[in-house]
Scaffold this active site. Structure first.
Site, PDB file in Angstrom:
ATOM      1  N   LYS A  24      39.207  58.608  29.332  1.00 42.76           N
ATOM      2  CA  LYS A  24      40.206  58.833  30.565  1.00 42.76           C
ATOM      3  C   LYS A  24      40.343  60.499  30.312  1.00 42.76           C
ATOM      4  O   LYS A  24      41.007  61.202  29.658  1.00 42.76           O
ATOM      5  CB  LYS A  24      41.478  58.270  30.460  1.00 42.76           C
ATOM      6  N   GLU A  66      44.391  64.531  17.799  1.00 45.68           N
ATOM      7  CA  GLU A  66      44.260  65.970  17.658  1.00 45.68           C
ATOM      8  C   GLU A  66      45.451  66.621  18.485  1.00 45.68           C
ATOM      9  O   GLU A  66      45.339  66.260  19.895  1.00 45.68           O
ATOM     10  CB  GLU A  66      42.775  66.556  18.096  1.00 45.68           C
ATOM     11  N   GLU A  86      55.438  74.978  21.010  1.00 46.68           N
ATOM     12  CA  GLU A  86      54.072  75.372  21.743  1.00 46.68           C
ATOM     13  C   GLU A  86      54.257  75.724  22.986  1.00 46.68           C
ATOM     14  O   GLU A  86      54.948  75.019  23.931  1.00 46.68           O
ATOM     15  CB  GLU A  86      53.330  74.112  21.457  1.00 46.68           C
ATOM     16  N   CYS A 146      45.022  74.574  21.572  1.00 41.14           N
ATOM     17  CA  CYS A 146      45.632  74.032  20.550  1.00 41.14           C
ATOM     18  C   CYS A 146      45.679  74.799  19.226  1.00 41.14           C
ATOM     19  O   CYS A 146      46.784  75.073  18.616  1.00 41.14           O
ATOM     20  CB  CYS A 146      45.190  72.706  20.131  1.00 41.14           C
TER      21      CYS A 146
HETATM   22  P1  NAD Z   1      49.034  65.711  27.249  1.00 48.60           P
HETATM   23  O1  NAD Z   1      49.431  65.027  26.043  1.00 48.60           O
HETATM   24  O2  NAD Z   1      50.030  65.779  28.506  1.00 48.60           O
HETATM   25  O3  NAD Z   1      47.796  64.773  28.126  1.00 48.60           O
HETATM   26  C1  NAD Z   1      46.776  64.616  27.053  1.00 48.60           C
HETATM   27  C2  NAD Z   1      46.034  63.267  28.058  1.00 48.60           C
HETATM   28  O4  NAD Z   1      46.785  62.104  27.815  1.00 48.60           O
HETATM   29  C3  NAD Z   1      45.946  63.355  29.277  1.00 48.60           C
HETATM   30  O5  NAD Z   1      44.673  62.886  29.709  1.00 48.60           O
HETATM   31  C4  NAD Z   1      47.086  62.503  30.008  1.00 48.60           C
HETATM   32  O6  NAD Z   1      47.002  61.893  31.040  1.00 48.60           O
HETATM   33  C5  NAD Z   1      47.051  61.506  28.751  1.00 48.60           C
HETATM   34  N1  NAD Z   1      48.227  60.816  28.737  1.00 48.60           N
HETATM   35  C6  NAD Z   1      49.468  61.149  28.776  1.00 48.60           C
HETATM   36  N2  NAD Z   1      50.687  60.338  28.615  1.00 48.60           N
HETATM   37  C7  NAD Z   1      49.920  59.214  28.334  1.00 48.60           C
HETATM   38  C8  NAD Z   1      50.306  57.965  27.935  1.00 48.60           C
HETATM   39  N3  NAD Z   1      51.576  57.482  27.743  1.00 48.60           N
HETATM   40  N4  NAD Z   1      49.318  57.129  27.352  1.00 48.60           N
HETATM   41  C9  NAD Z   1      48.094  57.368  27.466  1.00 48.60           C
HETATM   42  N5  NAD Z   1      47.651  58.760  27.658  1.00 48.60           N
HETATM   43  C10 NAD Z   1      48.904  59.551  28.290  1.00 48.60           C
HETATM   44  O7  NAD Z   1      48.319  67.032  26.944  1.00 48.60           O
HETATM   45  P2  NAD Z   1      47.851  68.049  27.796  1.00 48.60           P
HETATM   46  O8  NAD Z   1      49.179  68.686  28.295  1.00 48.60           O
HETATM   47  O9  NAD Z   1      46.976  67.491  28.760  1.00 48.60           O
HETATM   48  O10 NAD Z   1      47.233  69.006  26.535  1.00 48.60           O
HETATM   49  C11 NAD Z   1      47.814  69.969  26.184  1.00 48.60           C
HETATM   50  C12 NAD Z   1      48.110  69.619  24.675  1.00 48.60           C
HETATM   51  O11 NAD Z   1      46.697  69.205  24.019  1.00 48.60           O
HETATM   52  C13 NAD Z   1      48.706  70.784  23.965  1.00 48.60           C
HETATM   53  O12 NAD Z   1      49.875  70.129  23.151  1.00 48.60           O
HETATM   54  C14 NAD Z   1      47.526  70.977  22.986  1.00 48.60           C
HETATM   55  O13 NAD Z   1      47.907  71.760  21.828  1.00 48.60           O
HETATM   56  C15 NAD Z   1      46.847  69.653  22.782  1.00 48.60           C
HETATM   57  N6  NAD Z   1      45.397  69.902  22.319  1.00 48.60           N
HETATM   58  C16 NAD Z   1      45.181  69.602  20.777  1.00 48.60           C
HETATM   59  C17 NAD Z   1      43.994  69.971  20.552  1.00 48.60           C
HETATM   60  C18 NAD Z   1      43.525  69.734  18.960  1.00 48.60           C
HETATM   61  O14 NAD Z   1      42.251  69.477  18.828  1.00 48.60           O
HETATM   62  N7  NAD Z   1      44.361  69.816  18.062  1.00 48.60           N
HETATM   63  C19 NAD Z   1      42.792  70.428  21.503  1.00 48.60           C
HETATM   64  C20 NAD Z   1      43.459  70.556  22.709  1.00 48.60           C
HETATM   65  C21 NAD Z   1      44.642  70.283  23.268  1.00 48.60           C
END
Ligand code: NAD
Length: 500
Positions: A186, A261, A394, A295
């Site tokens: 997803k 991650e 962040e 990230c």
């Molecule tokens: P997010 O956590 O809002 O969403 C990530 C994914 O999770 C999306 O597909 C979203 O639809 C899904 N999601 C949201 N709520 C959910 C739930 N309750 N159950 C299941 N799925 C759910 O993150 P974002 O805003 O899309 O991305 C940015 C974040 O990702 C930043 O915090 C960034 O640091 C992190 N990130 C981490 C890495 C890493 O490798 N450590 C890499 C890239 C991004």
């Protein structure tokens, strides 16, 4: 691929799930979510959200492919050939995928070109890793041979964010399926286009149906239905820390292992002993790369006081000269932020910074040019201390927070004074300083005199609130396989004969 703008590509009018190798019809009723181009602010497609019943169908397809299909039972060379074919097909479609990514995520072409190559490489690399999986044997216990073998773990729920859809979705899928697992992916509801095409291309390359299934929709609907589904065996998640916590709680209730991650607020430490020119380049790349939406951004820039005035002055000068523009134009250095709400959130940190006593050095506004699109001026603030919210939270945009320090001890203390621990950057030509930082900084990766070099052979992931687990050959194998001990007597076993 050259760095000339990719040609415009076809966008599907309605994005639907791909289950057991087939896309669901575009005219099915359901909840629609607009898909927007952040550069033009235009709606370019519609996403049909997968509800719990559709998620169930996707998990069942993955389950069937795992329990009954050829993939987990396939000779490793055949599986590897298919994954190499996936790599080749993805490379052949690199221009199309890059165009979709730039158009939907607003990422600058230079970042995206790197991401599409990495996407293809991920499948090649982990196919090789899976083919080198080894077991163990023990014969020290007299009369017995014990063998330890690895098996695929089952069906994975794979959830990815919007900030680098192809690179991050492919990383999760590529660490999972080579070991014989199947999955339901997803991606983010904001950026479905490139990932959907990636999954289509994987099937065109010969991936058997049901190995990778795709569902789209909001986290609270589609994501939650997926993570809480009893048919999944593990969860691989890349995204924000708050979401990671919620997902881990759900998975924990079902006793499913999670690999997370998550976010970061990484320190980029510039010592007076550094090659200042390179450190300046590295600090700018660390925070403004990928529109600041990464990230591993070096978002807390700690500068030694002896060089701080001149360094900060030059950092600000260079920030003002950064070229904002259409991400498809190879000369653009920063594109628009991914969606309006995110732009507003990033900009809200200007007032938050001021309220905590920080000084705005440059930027801080929605860009005037280009006239359309969710562009934010490259922004830098000088924080009074590490307790300011701009040092702790962040922000995930082109927003640098600068701080000063005096000693190596102080720099390390500030770097570690964070709930996150994803990465860190150290700029110094003094070996003892570098070695102290490498040893004492609590982060999953320490980059020395370089920004953002990632070796697939080395594990990647975070300490503390930046995650659980690591992507890497051994660590991914450990997460995505079960190990089994089989004990075989070499001689006839003498047993007590109960009731004899
Ligand atoms: P997010 O956590 O809002 O969403 C990530 C994914 O999770 C999306 O597909 C979203 O639809 C899904 N999601 C949201 N709520 C959910 C739930 N309750 N159950 C299941 N799925 C759910 O993150 P974002 O805003 O899309 O991305 C940015 C974040 O990702 C930043 O915090 C960034 O640091 C992190 N990130 C981490 C890495 C890493 O490798 N450590 C890499 C890239 C991004």
């Amino acid at each position: 691929m050259t760095a000339s703008p990719p040609r415009p590509q076809q966008i599907p009018a309605r994005v639907t799930s791909i289950i057991a190798g087939s896309a669901l019809p575009a005219d099915l009723p359901g909840h629609d979510i607009p898909v927007v181009n952040p550069t033009t602010e235009e709606v370019i497609s519609t996403l049909r959200e997968a509800d719990a019943a559709e998620v169930d169908a996707a998990v069942r397809a993955a389950r069937k492919a795992f329990d009954e299909g050829p993939w987990p039972r396939m000779d490793i060379n055949t599986r590897k050939d298919i994954l190499y074919s996936v790599r080749d097909h993805l490379r052949r479609h690199a221009e199309e995928l890059a165009w979709l990514e730039c158009t939907n995520a607003g990422l600058p072409l230079a970042s995206v070109l790197w991401h599409v190559q990495r996407m293809a490489r991920n499948f090649e690399f982990f196919a090789e890793v899976a083919s080198t999986a080894r077991g163990e044997t023990y014969n020290q216990t007299a009369g017995f041979l014990t063998i330890v073998t690895r098996e695929p773990k089952g069906v994975a729920a794979v959830i990815s964010p919007w900030n680098a859809p192809l690179a991050l979705s492919s990383m999760r899928v590529a660490t999972c399926i080579p070991f014989g697992n199947t999955c339901v992916l997803k991606p983010s509801e904001f950026t479905p286009l490139s990932v959907r095409r990636m999954v289509e291309v994987m099937h065109e390359a010969g991936l058997p149906p049901g190995v990778v299934n795709l569902v789209n929709g909001r986290g609270s609907v589609t994501g939650d239905a997926l993570v809480s589904h009893p048919g999944i065996d593990m969860v691989g998640f890349t995204g924000g820390t708050a979401t990671g916590r919620a997902i881990a709680a759900t998975a924990g209730r079902n006793l499913k292992p999670v690999a997370l991650e998550l976010g970061g607020k990484s320190a980029n430490i510039i010592f007076g002993s550094a090659d200042i020119e390179r450190a300046l380049d590295g600090a700018l790349a660390g925070i403004y790369g990928n529109n600041g939406q990464q990230c591993l951004a070096g978002s807390r820039i700690l500068v030694q006081r002896s060089i701080a005035d001149r360094f900060i002055e030059r950092f600000v000068e260079r920030s003002r000269r950064i070229r904002l523009g259409d991400p498809l134009d190879p000369s653009s250095e920063i594109g628009p932020l991914c969606f309006r709400g995110h732009m507003e959130r990033v900009l809200s940190y200007v007032d938050i910074a001021r309220a905590d006593g920080a000084t705005l050095l440059t930027g801080g506004r929605r860009a005037q040019t280009p006239e359309r699109g969710w562009f934010v001026e490259p922004t830098a603030v000088l924080a009074p201390h590490n307790d300011a919210r701009v040092c702790r939270e962040e922000i995930f945009g082109p927003f640098a927070t600068l701080l000063t320090f005096d000693t190596v001890d102080e720099a390390i203390r500030i770097a570690n004074d964070s709930t996150f621990g994803l990465v860190s950057y150290v700029w110094s030509d003094d070996l003892p300083t570098v070695m102290r930082c490498a040893r004492d900084i609590r982060a999953g990766t320490v980059w020395v005199n370089t920004p953002l070099m990632r070796d697939l052979r080395a594990p990647f992931g975070g300490f503390k609130d930046s995650g659980i687990g690591r992507d890497g050959p051994q660590t991914s194998m450990d997460f995505f396989t079960e190990i089994k001990s089989t004990i075989i007597p070499v001689d006839a076993v003498q047993m007590h004969r109960y009731g004899a």
